[in-house]
Design a protein around this motif. Structure first.
Motif, mmCIF file in Angstrom:
data_model
loop_
_atom_site.group_PDB
_atom_site.id
_atom_site.type_symbol
_atom_site.label_atom_id
_atom_site.label_comp_id
_atom_site.label_asym_id
_atom_site.label_seq_id
_atom_site.Cartn_x
_atom_site.Cartn_y
_atom_site.Cartn_z
ATOM 1 N N CYS A 204 43.615 -32.168 -11.593
ATOM 2 C CA CYS A 204 43.063 -31.070 -10.786
ATOM 3 C C CYS A 204 41.627 -31.380 -10.395
ATOM 4 N N ARG A 205 41.193 -30.749 -9.317
ATOM 5 C CA ARG A 205 39.801 -30.784 -8.878
ATOM 6 C C ARG A 205 39.340 -29.337 -8.693
ATOM 7 N N ILE A 206 38.275 -28.983 -9.427
ATOM 8 C CA ILE A 206 37.712 -27.642 -9.379
ATOM 9 C C ILE A 206 36.302 -27.733 -8.822
ATOM 10 N N TYR A 207 35.949 -26.814 -7.940
ATOM 11 C CA TYR A 207 34.643 -26.836 -7.296
ATOM 12 C C TYR A 207 33.710 -25.786 -7.903
ATOM 13 N N GLU A 208 32.597 -26.256 -8.436
ATOM 14 C CA GLU A 208 31.621 -25.359 -9.069
ATOM 15 C C GLU A 208 31.206 -24.238 -8.123
ATOM 16 N N MET B 245 40.176 -18.938 -4.471
ATOM 17 C CA MET B 245 40.695 -20.298 -4.567
ATOM 18 C C MET B 245 39.562 -21.185 -5.074
ATOM 19 N N ILE B 246 39.773 -21.872 -6.197
ATOM 20 C CA ILE B 246 38.685 -22.640 -6.820
ATOM 21 C C ILE B 246 38.927 -24.148 -6.803
ATOM 22 N N GLY B 247 40.096 -24.605 -6.357
ATOM 23 C CA GLY B 247 40.361 -26.042 -6.333
ATOM 24 C C GLY B 247 41.806 -26.316 -5.983
ATOM 25 N N TYR B 248 42.266 -27.514 -6.331
ATOM 26 C CA TYR B 248 43.656 -27.860 -6.015
ATOM 27 C C TYR B 248 44.197 -28.861 -7.022
ATOM 28 N N GLY C 230 43.077 -37.257 -13.132
ATOM 29 C CA GLY C 230 42.485 -36.464 -14.196
ATOM 30 C C GLY C 230 42.060 -35.075 -13.748
ATOM 31 N N ALA C 231 41.391 -34.374 -14.669
ATOM 32 C CA ALA C 231 40.876 -33.028 -14.396
ATOM 33 C C ALA C 231 39.376 -33.131 -14.164
ATOM 34 N N GLN C 232 38.926 -32.786 -12.967
ATOM 35 C CA GLN C 232 37.541 -33.001 -12.582
ATOM 36 C C GLN C 232 36.886 -31.722 -12.070
ATOM 37 N N LEU C 233 35.622 -31.535 -12.453
ATOM 38 C CA LEU C 233 34.779 -30.478 -11.905
ATOM 39 C C LEU C 233 33.826 -31.118 -10.908
ATOM 40 N N ILE C 234 33.819 -30.613 -9.677
ATOM 41 C CA ILE C 234 32.940 -31.113 -8.629
ATOM 42 C C ILE C 234 31.735 -30.182 -8.539
ATOM 43 N N THR C 235 30.555 -30.708 -8.844
ATOM 44 C CA THR C 235 29.358 -29.883 -8.876
ATOM 45 C C THR C 235 28.875 -29.574 -7.459
ATOM 46 N N ARG C 236 27.854 -28.729 -7.391
ATOM 47 C CA ARG C 236 27.314 -28.342 -6.084
ATOM 48 C C ARG C 236 26.703 -29.522 -5.344
ATOM 49 N N ASP C 237 26.254 -30.544 -6.090
ATOM 50 C CA ASP C 237 25.710 -31.735 -5.429
ATOM 51 C C ASP C 237 26.723 -32.871 -5.384
ATOM 52 N N ASN C 238 28.034 -32.493 -5.484
ATOM 53 C CA ASN C 238 29.156 -33.426 -5.299
ATOM 54 C C ASN C 238 29.275 -34.514 -6.360
ATOM 55 N N GLN C 239 28.766 -34.251 -7.547
ATOM 56 C CA GLN C 239 29.031 -35.133 -8.674
ATOM 57 C C GLN C 239 30.327 -34.705 -9.345
ATOM 58 N N GLU C 240 31.016 -35.661 -9.968
ATOM 59 C CA GLU C 240 32.274 -35.361 -10.648
ATOM 60 C C GLU C 240 32.091 -35.472 -12.163
#
Length: 341
Positions: A252-256, A309-312, A319-329
């Protein structure tokens, strides 16, 4: 009134006096060796939670009425997380001699309020003595059509990840309560002590009086949406995301920037010098619904109030990733509540 004056069965009769069954599936409730349920051709859903004084709740800052309400709601939430309809509940409690009949009346008042809200019948349970405080075990029984049950294992690549409500508020409410409890014990000789809860009412309610999100299921049905996977957020968003990824064999990818966070939560996290995203990802006890839907339902999801909607969903190897506001994973790791033994 001392509980011993009523005895176990007298206490049960007293607490259930005047309580009428509401569901057709509740053929026979408390009063026999077993309750009798008739669910016909629907699938039966069963969930159980145990709450221990000093581990799951603190009577320093939660009333018995609110405790009864919360104990019921956390079980009701599990049935909703399977896209089911909660219908019956059994309640077992172990208590010490410090509790009176009036205390138990307050606890059951909270139980009844929660059950009445979702048309649930209390059909039995058990009582016992305890030498170590109050213990609560609640079983909630529900039903759903076979084709409507939603498991954690149904998420597919490109599915959208959605969450109801907002995140981290219950955790910040707990921080406030623990802070004021510490101050109280430091100044307990001061009979004029008043806790500082001004402006924090929403956070306290999220911690002390959570709401199971059956309203979100009703909204999804009204738009013709059936989630592909679903879970309720009890142990923290990170933990629940990883449950879905594991069961569905996906990533998954989740966007902060998409995480729904209430203003009070953000302000209070700053007051405690905490990272608000960490609170939202790992706080727990929000009892919101985390679910996935096909990407084709995006426009419908955007029309439902209280859903974000927070990601996909991605391939498992990503893997399971959080994408920060400055696009870091950053890799998502479960840092919420751990059930230690």
């Amino acid at each position: 009134m001392d509980i011993s004056k009523l005895g176990e069965f007298g206490l049960i009769d007293h607490l259930m006096d005047g309580y009428e069954l509401k569901n057709p599936s509740s053929e026979h409730g408390a009063g026999d060796d077993c309750a009798v349920l008739n669910h016909s051709n629907r699938r039966v859903l069963v969930t159980t939670d145990m709450l221990m004084e000093g581990v799951h709740f603190d009577l320093t800052y939660i009333s018995l009425e609110l405790l009864g309400y919360k104990a019921a709601m956390v079980n009701i939430s599990d049935i909703f997380a399977m896209n089911g309809k909660p219908e019956q509940m059994t309640v077992s409690i172990a208590l010490s001699k410090k509790f009176s009949v009036e205390n138990l009346e307050d606890f059951y008042k909270g139980l009844h309020r929660a059950c009445d809200k979702w048309n649930i019948d209390i059909v039995g349970g058990d009582t016992s003595s305890s030498l170590t405080g109050l213990a609560i075990s609640i079983t909630c029984i529900g039903s759903a059509d076979k084709d409507e049950i939603v498991y954690r294992s149904g998420a597919k690549e490109t599915d959208l990840i959605c969450v109801s409500g907002d995140l981290g508020a219950a955790y910040m409410g707990l921080q406030i309560l623990e802070r004021e409890k510490a101050v109280f014990y430091q100044t307990k000789t001061d009979n004029d002590f008043q806790p500082d809860f001004a402006g924090k009412e929403y956070l306290l309610e999220r911690q002390l009086k959570p709401e199971a999100r059956g309203d979100i299921l009703e909204a999804l049905r009204s738009y013709g949406i059936q989630p592909t996977a679903m879970i309720d957020i009890s142990d923290g968003l990170s933990s629940e995301l990883l449950h879905i990824c594991k069961q569905s064999k996906c990533g998954c990818r989740i966007y902060e920037k998409n995480l729904p966070i209430d203003y009070q939560t953000a302000v209070t996290a700053e007051e405690f010098s905490m990272n608000v995203t960490t609170c939202a990802m790992n706080g727990g006890e929000d009892y919101e619904l985390l679910f996935t839907v096909p990407i084709g339902d995006l426009q419908k999801i955007e029309q439902i109030e209280g859903v974000k909607m927070i990601g996909y969903i991605t391939k498992p190897e990503l893997g399971a990733q959080l994408i920060t506001r400055d696009n870091q994973e950053f890799e998502i790791k479960a840092q919420g509540w751990q059930h230690e033994i």
